[in-house]
Enzyme design. Sequence first.
Site, mmCIF file in Angstrom:
data_model
loop_
_atom_site.group_PDB
_atom_site.id
_atom_site.type_symbol
_atom_site.label_atom_id
_atom_site.label_comp_id
_atom_site.label_asym_id
_atom_site.label_seq_id
_atom_site.Cartn_x
_atom_site.Cartn_y
_atom_site.Cartn_z
ATOM 1 C CE LYS A 142 32.797 16.800 -20.166
ATOM 2 N NZ LYS A 142 31.870 17.445 -21.100
ATOM 3 C CB SER A 194 33.547 17.390 -15.445
ATOM 4 O OG SER A 194 33.582 16.472 -14.399
ATOM 5 C CE1 TYR A 227 32.615 13.131 -19.432
ATOM 6 C CE2 TYR A 227 33.522 12.988 -17.223
ATOM 7 C CZ TYR A 227 32.660 13.585 -18.120
ATOM 8 O OH TYR A 227 31.862 14.627 -17.721
HETATM 9 P P1 NAD Z 1 23.242 13.512 -20.661
HETATM 10 O O1 NAD Z 1 23.835 12.273 -21.260
HETATM 11 O O2 NAD Z 1 21.946 13.385 -19.962
HETATM 12 O O3 NAD Z 1 23.107 14.641 -21.785
HETATM 13 C C1 NAD Z 1 24.005 14.758 -22.856
HETATM 14 C C2 NAD Z 1 23.173 14.830 -24.139
HETATM 15 O O4 NAD Z 1 24.048 14.962 -25.260
HETATM 16 C C3 NAD Z 1 22.332 13.559 -24.372
HETATM 17 O O5 NAD Z 1 20.994 13.928 -24.557
HETATM 18 C C4 NAD Z 1 22.935 12.947 -25.626
HETATM 19 O O6 NAD Z 1 21.964 12.266 -26.414
HETATM 20 C C5 NAD Z 1 23.537 14.154 -26.317
HETATM 21 N N1 NAD Z 1 24.667 13.867 -27.214
HETATM 22 C C6 NAD Z 1 25.781 13.155 -26.936
HETATM 23 N N2 NAD Z 1 26.602 13.149 -27.998
HETATM 24 C C7 NAD Z 1 26.003 13.891 -28.970
HETATM 25 C C8 NAD Z 1 26.347 14.248 -30.296
HETATM 26 N N3 NAD Z 1 27.489 13.834 -30.854
HETATM 27 N N4 NAD Z 1 25.494 15.012 -31.003
HETATM 28 C C9 NAD Z 1 24.328 15.431 -30.461
HETATM 29 N N5 NAD Z 1 23.955 15.133 -29.208
HETATM 30 C C10 NAD Z 1 24.778 14.356 -28.473
HETATM 31 O O7 NAD Z 1 24.345 14.135 -19.702
HETATM 32 P P2 NAD Z 1 24.235 15.328 -18.653
HETATM 33 O O8 NAD Z 1 24.359 14.746 -17.298
HETATM 34 O O9 NAD Z 1 23.091 16.202 -18.974
HETATM 35 O O10 NAD Z 1 25.606 16.070 -18.951
HETATM 36 C C11 NAD Z 1 25.706 17.172 -19.846
HETATM 37 C C12 NAD Z 1 27.159 17.592 -19.961
HETATM 38 O O11 NAD Z 1 27.660 17.885 -18.669
HETATM 39 C C13 NAD Z 1 28.083 16.513 -20.537
HETATM 40 O O12 NAD Z 1 29.025 17.154 -21.374
HETATM 41 C C14 NAD Z 1 28.760 15.938 -19.319
HETATM 42 O O13 NAD Z 1 30.031 15.408 -19.623
HETATM 43 C C15 NAD Z 1 28.854 17.165 -18.423
HETATM 44 N N6 NAD Z 1 28.941 16.825 -16.984
HETATM 45 C C16 NAD Z 1 27.957 16.041 -16.418
HETATM 46 C C17 NAD Z 1 28.062 15.689 -15.069
HETATM 47 C C18 NAD Z 1 27.031 14.797 -14.419
HETATM 48 O O14 NAD Z 1 27.343 14.207 -13.374
HETATM 49 N N7 NAD Z 1 25.819 14.690 -14.940
HETATM 50 C C19 NAD Z 1 29.148 16.145 -14.303
HETATM 51 C C20 NAD Z 1 30.095 16.949 -14.912
HETATM 52 C C21 NAD Z 1 29.980 17.287 -16.264
HETATM 53 N N1 UFG Z 2 29.185 5.469 -5.100
HETATM 54 C C1 UFG Z 2 28.796 4.383 -4.350
HETATM 55 N N2 UFG Z 2 27.932 3.484 -4.913
HETATM 56 C C2 UFG Z 2 27.458 3.635 -6.194
HETATM 57 C C3 UFG Z 2 27.861 4.764 -6.937
HETATM 58 C C4 UFG Z 2 28.732 5.667 -6.358
HETATM 59 O O1 UFG Z 2 29.210 4.222 -3.207
HETATM 60 O O2 UFG Z 2 26.698 2.777 -6.653
HETATM 61 C C5 UFG Z 2 30.109 6.447 -4.482
HETATM 62 C C6 UFG Z 2 31.390 6.617 -5.275
HETATM 63 O O3 UFG Z 2 32.316 5.622 -4.945
HETATM 64 C C7 UFG Z 2 31.794 8.029 -4.869
HETATM 65 C C8 UFG Z 2 30.454 8.739 -4.631
HETATM 66 O O4 UFG Z 2 29.487 7.703 -4.461
HETATM 67 O O5 UFG Z 2 32.479 7.982 -3.665
HETATM 68 C C9 UFG Z 2 30.028 9.606 -5.821
HETATM 69 O O6 UFG Z 2 30.096 8.811 -6.991
HETATM 70 P P1 UFG Z 2 29.445 9.250 -8.378
HETATM 71 O O7 UFG Z 2 29.755 8.158 -9.362
HETATM 72 O O8 UFG Z 2 28.019 9.620 -8.190
HETATM 73 O O9 UFG Z 2 30.213 10.584 -8.725
HETATM 74 P P2 UFG Z 2 31.770 10.863 -8.946
HETATM 75 O O10 UFG Z 2 32.151 11.947 -8.001
HETATM 76 O O11 UFG Z 2 32.567 9.636 -8.913
HETATM 77 O O12 UFG Z 2 31.810 11.359 -10.452
HETATM 78 C C10 UFG Z 2 30.795 12.186 -11.031
HETATM 79 C C11 UFG Z 2 30.723 11.900 -12.515
HETATM 80 C C12 UFG Z 2 31.991 12.329 -13.180
HETATM 81 C C13 UFG Z 2 32.252 13.761 -12.882
HETATM 82 C C14 UFG Z 2 32.281 13.985 -11.389
HETATM 83 C C15 UFG Z 2 32.439 15.432 -11.064
HETATM 84 O O13 UFG Z 2 30.514 10.507 -12.755
HETATM 85 O O14 UFG Z 2 31.869 12.195 -14.567
HETATM 86 O O15 UFG Z 2 31.065 13.518 -10.802
HETATM 87 O O16 UFG Z 2 31.505 16.189 -11.735
HETATM 88 F F1 UFG Z 2 33.423 14.123 -13.399
#
Ligand code: NAD
Ligand code: UFG
Length: 357
Positions: free
Chosen positions: A166, A138, A162
């Site tokens: 990572k 991430s 979190y």
């Molecule tokens: P998500 O929660 O939709 O998907 C993650 C999946 O993993 C879920 O379906 C959950 O049930 C499953 N899971 C969690 N723990 C598990 C375990 N111990 N065994 C089996 N399954 C398990 O999240 P996502 O948005 O699809 O994110 C996927 C990956 O990408 C995550 O590792 C997350 O940290 C990373 N990531 C997401 C974002 C974002 O903004 N969505 C940004 C950066 C990184």
């Molecule tokens: N924000 C608002 N109102 C809300 C939610 C968010 O104003 O209700 C703002 C936040 O303050 C930030 C921007 O929108 O300025 C983006 O916020 P997000 O929570 O959507 O995303 P972040 O960049 O804070 O973080 C996300 C994930 C992290 C990940 C990161 C980079 O939550 O886990 O993107 O991938 F690490």
Amino acid sequence: MAVEGLQKEPQSILVTGGAGFIGTHTVLQLLKEGFRVSVIDNLDNSVEEAVDRVREIAGPELSRNLTFFLGDLRNKEDLEKIFSQTRFDAVIHFAGLKAVGESVAKPMLYYNNNLIGTLNLYEFMTKYGCKKMVFSSSATVYGQPEKIPCVEDFQLKAMNPYGRTKLFLEEIAQDVQKADQEWRIILLRYFNPIGAHESGRIGEDPKGIPNNLMPYIQQVAVGRLPVLNVYGHDYPTKDGSAIRDYIHVMDLADGHIAALRKLFTTEDIGCTAYNLGTGSGTSVLEMVAAFEKASGKKIPFKLCPRRPGDATAVYASTEKAHKELGWRAKYGTEEMCRDQWNWASNNPWGYRPPPQS
Ligand code: NAD
Ligand code: UFG
């Protein structure tokens, strides 16, 4: 020896967390690209209906290449079962918990799930001789970047449990690969994934009140929440709100295909990190305006104080992924908001039925 005319077996990929937001979109693209896919997910933050919808979009023929296992990476019996049944060419490892606020309140849950789950996965991949992994990292590993765009060789830091999972998992990947050079590992650092598949059948469906901007906006648009809180209006940016690099989830999914191809073709890839972002930053207020335009809905918002721990502006350098993976994001905020709205308007309660009034 290869016999001419004989079809090569499709490569077989294990996708952990494949029922989740990014997982479902990636599984669909993998099927379309001709891979055989097994998903393991404990459905902690997802529902099996999402996998069924992937099957529906892919169609009956491609769906024959998709298998779903209900299982938990922390449970070695589940891993033994899946690895002993199928030989995998590579693993895409999405499974993990991802809510920053929850990780501060429940650090042990995050360390237990994200770290133990991944260590178990390495153990079984090693045991069964599968040493190729694409790992979901991430942009959080850049912390509050001193310079933008974020370049892969910046010094990394974590701001919360979190983010620390990572960071640790990136370092563990480096150590695993250093100790055994047969491993090929790609760390993908996602920026802010949003949007949905163009069919409107799969998308993000967070449990409870969304933490992230776009799912929150989407729930305001469908009337589930009354007003968006805009966190921060005094940042040194053009309109005072914070800037992020939003990326269409389908672009992200394609980034995983590019990473897999790189793993299969590059013997000396080692353990290498790539950013997956668009390279351009958009402010919170610009995203609100783009979503209003795409949906035709007014999004009422309130200007609020900054959210603790938030950075002013974060966006990716995309050069390395473009040069080495041959991948670049295709979609802009207009398409991201269009597809997000298509998903939201067709599924206002996500995968669940609307609550009884
Ligand atoms: P998500 O929660 O939709 O998907 C993650 C999946 O993993 C879920 O379906 C959950 O049930 C499953 N899971 C969690 N723990 C598990 C375990 N111990 N065994 C089996 N399954 C398990 O999240 P996502 O948005 O699809 O994110 C996927 C990956 O990408 C995550 O590792 C997350 O940290 C990373 N990531 C997401 C974002 C974002 O903004 N969505 C940004 C950066 C990184
Ligand atoms: N924000 C608002 N109102 C809300 C939610 C968010 O104003 O209700 C703002 C936040 O303050 C930030 C921007 O929108 O300025 C983006 O916020 P997000 O929570 O959507 O995303 P972040 O960049 O804070 O973080 C996300 C994930 C992290 C990940 C990161 C980079 O939550 O886990 O993107 O991938 F690490």
